[in-house]
Design a protein around this motif. Sequence first.
Motif: not given
Lengths: 292, 294, 294, 263, 263
Positions: E189-192
């Motif tokens: 997953l991307d950080p957000a």
Amino acid sequence: DGGDGGDTDAKSDTSPASSAVEVCPDGTLTMGVEPYEDPAKLIPAYQALVDGLGKELGCTIELEVSDTYVAEILAMQNGELDLGQFGPLGFVFANQQAGATALAAFADETGEAASYTGGIWVPKDSAIKTIEDLAGHTLALSESGSTSGDAVPRKALIDAGIDKDVDAQYAGGHTEALQALVNGQVDAAEINSQTLASAIAEGAFDESQFVQVWKSDPILNDPITAGPNMTPEVAAKVQEALLALPSDTVAEIGGYLDFTPPADGAMVKVSNDDYQPLFDLADTLGLTTDDL
Amino acid sequence: MTLAPLREPSTPERRTAPRRVSQRTLAIGGTVAAGLLAVHWYAWTQTEFSLTALAEGWQGIWHFLFGRDQTYPNGHHVTTEGAFPIDTSWGETIRPGIGYCLLTVCIGLMGTTLSIPASLVFAVLGSRTTNRFPPLFWLARAVMSVLRAVPETVYALMFIAAVGFGAFPGVIALAIHNVAVMGKLWSEAMDEADQGPVEALRSAGASSYQTAVHAVLPTVMPSLLGLLLYRFDTNVRSSVILGTVGAGGIGFYIKQSVSGFRFDTMMTYVCQVVVLVILIDLLSVWLRKRLALT
Amino acid sequence: MTLAPLREPSTPERRTAPRRVSQRTLAIGGTVAAGLLAVHWYAWTQTEFSLTALAEGWQGIWHFLFGRDQTYPNGHHVTTEGAFPIDTSWGETIRPGIGYCLLTVCIGLMGTTLSIPASLVFAVLGSRTTNRFPPLFWLARAVMSVLRAVPETVYALMFIAAVGFGAFPGVIALAIHNVAVMGKLWSEAMDEADQGPVEALRSAGASSYQTAVHAVLPTVMPSLLGLLLYRFDTNVRSSVILGTVGAGGIGFYIKQSVSGFRFDTMMTYVCQVVVLVILIDLLSVWLRKRLALT
Amino acid sequence: MPRLTTSARQLDTIDRGAPMLQIDGLTKRYGATSVLDGFAMSVAAGEVVSLLGANGSGKSTSLRCVVGLSRPDGGTITVDGVPAVDGRPIPDVAMVFQRIHLVPRRSVIDNVCAGALGRLDLARSWSTLGFPAELREEAMACLHRVGLADRATEKAGRLSGGQQQRVAVARALCQRAKVLLADEPVSALDPAAAEQVMRLLRSLADEDGIAVAAVLHQPDLARRHSDRMIGLMHGRSAFDLPAGAVDDATIEALYRPDAEAER
Amino acid sequence: MPRLTTSARQLDTIDRGAPMLQIDGLTKRYGATSVLDGFAMSVAAGEVVSLLGANGSGKSTSLRCVVGLSRPDGGTITVDGVPAVDGRPIPDVAMVFQRIHLVPRRSVIDNVCAGALGRLDLARSWSTLGFPAELREEAMACLHRVGLADRATEKAGRLSGGQQQRVAVARALCQRAKVLLADEPVSALDPAAAEQVMRLLRSLADEDGIAVAAVLHQPDLARRHSDRMIGLMHGRSAFDLPAGAVDDATIEALYRPDAEAER
Ligand SMILES: Nc1ncnc2c1ncn2[C@@H]1O[C@H](COP(=O)(O)OP(=O)(O)OP(=O)(O)O)[C@@H](O)[C@H]1O
Ligand SMILES: Nc1ncnc2c1ncn2[C@@H]1O[C@H](COP(=O)(O)OP(=O)(O)OP(=O)(O)O)[C@@H](O)[C@H]1O
Ligand SMILES: [Mg+2]
Ligand SMILES: [Mg+2]
């Protein structure tokens, strides 16, 4: 063994309505056919036969085609077939296993029941001159259960006392047996007169290159039989109708089957007794269940 | 404008590599290979395998296919027709052949379709992925083996005894046989399915049935479909054999042209079967392509 | 000691869900279903499908299996033996039967083994995963279709013309037929292989051959092996049919007992085939289990 | 988490002017949705570029277009000055896949050797038995670099997720490519292993002059190990800056709009 | 990268004393190598525990033992006071897999619905057509929570790696289990999105009283979102501390020895 189908007078005049005996209560009869030769000819021929017969009897007759007598006999046993045409040896089983009764068979010009012969052929320059010479050689038979391709020649070997010395192999069919001889795979092969005729006609066999070293007694052609659920009275009606087929039907059948029927009808009456030699043959070869 | 990499590709770093094959693998492999060899040697002798016979006899095939035109030592000249050129008479061979093919397809189709439900049940019971209960697993496989071992012709005889002849007993014979074969093929396809989704659903408390329907089947659907079409194809060809026990269809006529020594007609029918099989294969390729994801 | 979750499981959060099936899927699905139904309806009538006939005629099966003792309207009394109890005469049936089985296995084994190399080539050429060159793909599939469409008996006829009777022409006939069938099955198994490793190697510049050998084959090996054993099993049973064209093996004797109406003997032979098929199936299950990872 | 200092970069010893990988105007649609819409980027020899972007922003798609696994709808891709032919793989480009894609039934070392297939002729690649001893030794060296030499003979499918990912990196190394594309090469790795692999990528660029492009979801890691960072948003690059010049606000903006669009 | 503050924890409103998942003396060997050797951990209702450890340290293996996919060689596992029966799955435990394991050919929403299979009878699960409308609405709600409601009808195999991982989380949510095991749920997953999913796990514990155990490779993330952190090393827990009490040295020690052993 042996039914009593041969007792009816074939010459008596028949018409469907005058009969006191109900031949086909529900309007249809089923007839099984094992086309021992060419279906393209046999099926239309038998179709013409059942159409003519149906008209005579006032029934619809359905034709069912199979190429093994075993299927036909099993169906007859269970009442799925009312009538059946069998090869000669097939009839022996049909009689023993399903109580089939021979009614009639096609006739040749002379008015006799048509017959054919089994034979054994070898190449022209072969050392084999008689059936006894086959000892120590290979022989192609057709398939197990075949009259002229198995039972008759095997009986001949037994009679000649060489059945243990011949290397007999089943080729799978009359055609295959003949091919094996032509291709030089075997020293000898069974070829019956019918197979011979069609092979020559199709250019698959050159008679001048081969000689026949043995020929069987005439084998009666395939009979039309009544199944076991048909009472003798009904069977007699059917037999009458068969013998009384109109000449245009007969001519049509003759056209398909390449035979010249006798002037007064296509078929002659046969009885189980006429096939006695084949019953004996089956006994000798241990093919029948009685024997086991 | 290229910039040569600084590293010399010909002299990369090296480290000692482990043995290619372990001693144990070698021993097992050797034993298995020796066993297989022995079995095949036995089979070779038993089947009188002889390549020289084939090399010497190839003209036989040639004559069968293209006819014979030969002058014998005695001066006699023989010409026979072979399978080629095929019989092209429209009204006598090709048109009726199409009709026979159609019936053949009908028999194959009914035999295949009727067997789908039972095949699916046996497949699910006969796969380790979907059936974790060994007794039922082995029972399913045993039943399939038994059903499979009985030749189709024996089934056909049985049903002819019951319902007379025609296409119908052939269809039932095919269907029963097909349950066993397709059940086995399908179950093995399920065995090969990706176990990930199966494990995921199983750990979520799904029952065997639910795992089968919601993880295994969607995963292996293209395989199952391919095998179904393969069986359809085989069944169409099987009705060629069943034809000879009264089931009708083109097989009967192939056999009868052989008995009539009309190899050219036989070849025409065979060609029609070829066309049929190619059509089914095209359908298979197309359907499998459509079903595949991405 | 359990602690009830604060959330009420019966009233979870909800959101409107999309339509279960889109209009378009519904339309396509309906059309396909209608088409299939029509085709099956046609096949149903063509094959004279009749369950009533089966219901009425079931005694025929019974008599076939267990014999008959019946007096017919024409006064004929018929007693026949059925398939059961089977023929248990050791010297006359069972012992020779074992020998026939052995020959049958030999024929099936040779037919299968000989076809492996060519099958592999055709499989690789006939799978989209390993062959990205459409003309060759279609050619391979066409050749397989043609080879597959020709009945084994026609092959047998051809090779009998070349090398005479016996098991040998049967083996060659089987092998050729098997190339086509196994090639097809293998190629479709390859189509279903996980495309990930294939893509990985292809992007590393591997050729089609290299991709096949180093990504596809190791991935699908258990499938291929399963199908190989399935074909072995089928070929053993096929030599039942080939047996009737002089190739020997147990098929010939099954047919012989049938033409002699010795169904008990037939059933003995069939039981021997059953045992054979079960053994092959056990081997298959065991081998596939060994080969599977984890 | 402790910050490990990156090894001193030898930036000036290599001529970094020439772009080894050059992507221009890359467009890719799946049905109606446009994934890439004029995306452009370039990576020079000896440079490490990290590619950032929200989930589903098209990072994997762009890399797949470069290696010929996805067919772009438009745009040009040039590797070492040679334009890529549509759908044809380029042996000069090695890729580490997001989904790893090892052959689970093959041993680890055979999986690594497979990376070299592009430069092996038939005689040396007809089967794993054909792999030359040098290749196997080189593969061992690659495994050493990712710290998995001791697992060389095990089946790849038996390894843990992170171990498999490192094998995938080793396989790409074994390809000896000029361009290395790494799609989330450290996603399954523990922090120490992630550092190690990132340092490895760094050293490939520094010492071997390889052009490295890595998709990363950890901006910290990207900042520490890459020369340049590219943010992918709405199908095109939102920023393309030296690693030092990327501030937190830029990063935050990269992930925010998509997160909002998805609500 | 900006630090997003965790939502206020409602720790005191839930009775967190009772261990919902209790693992004791768990042992697991593969052939000669021992993976787990007396591993013990417990997770209480409403608690988020993160599990850390080097690659190959046995984190996935221990979770797989809990859900009955691996057969432990020894030890006991108790869920909600009921001992687990060897090899039998426990519907009360949901798992998010490291390798995701969706059914690629099924739509996203059907994949999520499949999480509920354990509580559906045959009439409502004979096919996807049988799924009740309520379930589909609940699945949509789960998809909303991971931010993927707009992709519900797409085939799961078509999504990007990170999107698939979020679908896997949604599937686990749909199981309504008392224990949620998440094996690297944010790795792709991307950080957000990672923050969003971690907050989701947090809220499941806080609001629904679920016991959450998550394998994480990002110590920062673990520290911010979990109550307790467990370090797995040499087959047993090296530390088991409140998240606030774990210092950098502890973390570093967790990853160092293995990295050294592998060299
Ligand atoms: N075969 C396909 N068919 C349809 N859509 C696809 C396909 N492959 C990818 N997509 C879509 O394209 C978009 C971009 O996917 P891609 O895998 O490139 O994302 P990504 O940036 O790598 O994301 P992540 O960080 O999650 O890996 C996604 O929305 C995905 O759903
Ligand atoms: N089926 C198997 N056969 C043999 N060894 C296995 C098997 N499954 C796992 N292992 C080994 O067990 C060890 C632990 O694996 P596990 O997957 O539990 O690690 P992990 O802690 O989850 O690592 P990661 O962070 O990389 O996911 C690894 O060394 C792995 O090689
Ligand atoms: Mg991606
Ligand atoms: Mg793991």
